[in-house]
Design an enzyme around this catalytic site. Structure first.
Site, mmCIF file in Angstrom:
data_model
loop_
_atom_site.group_PDB
_atom_site.id
_atom_site.type_symbol
_atom_site.label_atom_id
_atom_site.label_comp_id
_atom_site.label_asym_id
_atom_site.label_seq_id
_atom_site.Cartn_x
_atom_site.Cartn_y
_atom_site.Cartn_z
ATOM 1 C CG HIS A 175 33.507 39.329 47.130
ATOM 2 N ND1 HIS A 175 32.155 39.118 46.979
ATOM 3 C CD2 HIS A 175 34.085 38.653 46.113
ATOM 4 C CE1 HIS A 175 31.929 38.351 45.935
ATOM 5 N NE2 HIS A 175 33.080 38.042 45.383
ATOM 6 C CD GLU A 206 34.028 40.946 43.460
ATOM 7 O OE1 GLU A 206 34.800 40.629 42.535
ATOM 8 O OE2 GLU A 206 32.822 40.614 43.482
ATOM 9 C CG HIS A 240 27.306 36.263 38.845
ATOM 10 N ND1 HIS A 240 27.524 37.546 38.357
ATOM 11 C CD2 HIS A 240 28.152 36.112 39.888
ATOM 12 C CE1 HIS A 240 28.475 38.120 39.093
ATOM 13 N NE2 HIS A 240 28.871 37.269 40.020
#
Length: 333
Positions: free
Chosen positions: A64, A201, A307
């Site tokens: 992705h 995604e 993240h």
């Protein structure tokens, strides 16, 4: 370009879930000489095709391209804007960050994430998104509700072969596929090879499914990242620099897994194992369900601080994964 340079250029581009065109356009630019066909579908997925020399099986490689991001939700007053998240952004990493948004004209507009100074906070409570705002500095800024942005940070080299930056989830896997296609430029395989750079995604894996339905592969190898160097007794022991990670679980085809382990062992390529007893949280979960089912393999790149704008990985793991996939495809083809 070496794999590090490709990774850094991909990291510098902005492509939150649903807004990935800059990424897929750049990948087309890099790979056009390596494949026989490049096209985007209606969802925005990029599908690259390298034809084999006979009607062999279809092998799909998938990664992705999107990243987590921010989206303007309303104007509070003047140059201050409220915002929400696009994907899994932890509010705790946001206060004090520089950000950049792209407006309807395609212009990059920079700002900062504002938060009440600690001098004025009487008690420390759990941070909430509505405690934060974007300060763009001037009142007549051309930013509207729905404009998306990312944290404004440059990728950097750390010590050894470690690098840090934003969106290594999952531009690291994209860089692997690009480098693999470069190495296979003058190789004719006995199979049809598809590389799918999937969108969305980070927002439920809605992008990959339609593309896989159209390709109808015999098997799919999905590339993503996984948590590394985490001290948690419930997680498998995954380390940076120790090689790609093979997932073991219900979403992975056992025959494919054994094939990859045999190739790695016979080629002297180090690899790691990770238990995935349920859903993997990757596109693998839905790809395996397309049509009457797709044999899938999930290969992950070890990553610290997922993240966040300072994700860290080892370039050694990327190069080992390219070597592994070259061996796999050459034996298949």
């Amino acid at each position: 370009m070496c794999i590090k340079d490709v990774l850094f250029e991909l990291s510098r581009l902005d492509g939150p879930a649903g807004f990935e065109n800059k990424i897929t356009d750049y990948i087309i630019e890099l790979t056009l000489d390596f494949v026989d066909e490049a096209k985007k579908d209606e969802m925005g997925n990029l599908i690259l095709f390298k034809k084999g020399n006979k009607n062999g099986e279809k092998i799909l490689l998938e990664a992705h391209v999107d990243e987590i991001g921010l989206v303007i939700s309303k104007r509070i007053e003047g140059n201050f804007m409220a915002f929400s998240t696009d994907g899994g952004v932890d509010p705790k990493i946001l206060p004090g960050q520089r950000v950049r948004f792209t407006n309807r004209k395609g212009e990059r507009i920079k700002g900062v994430v504002g938060y009440l100074s600690p001098h004025f906070r009487r008690n420390v409570e759990k941070l909430r998104m509505d405690d934060l705002f974007i300060d763009f500095g001037i009142q007549d800024i051309e930013i509207e509700v729905g404009d998306v942005g990312v944290i404004d940070v440059e990728p950097v080299e750390l010590n050894g072969d470690l690098v840090s930056g934003k969106a290594f989830d999952n531009r690291a896997s994209c860089a692997i596929l690009i480098d693999l296609l470069r190495r296979l430029k003058n190789v004719v395989l006995n199979l049809d090879l598809y590389a799918l750079f999937a969108v969305r995604e980070e927002f439920g894996s809605s992008g990959a499914v339609g593309a896989v339905y159209g390709i109808r592969p015999n098997c799919a190898i999905v590339f993503d990242v996984t948590h590394a160097d985490v001290k948690d007794p419930t997680l498998s022991d995954v380390r940076l620099g120790k090689g790609p990670v093979f997932s073991h679980g219900t979403v992975v085809d056992g025959e494919l897994l054994r094939e990859f382990e045999e190739i790695a062992n016979s080629s002297g390529i180090p690899f790691q194992r990770e238990a995935v007893p349920g859903r993997s949280g990757t596109d693998t979960d839905l790809i395996q369900l397309v049509r009457d089912g797709v044999k899938t393999m999930l290969i992950s790149i070890p990553l610290r601080y997922m993240h966040t704008p300072t994700e860290v990985l080892s370039l050694k793991d990327l190069n080992l994964t390219v070597r592994l996939m070259t061996e796999f495809l050459m034996r298949k083809g």
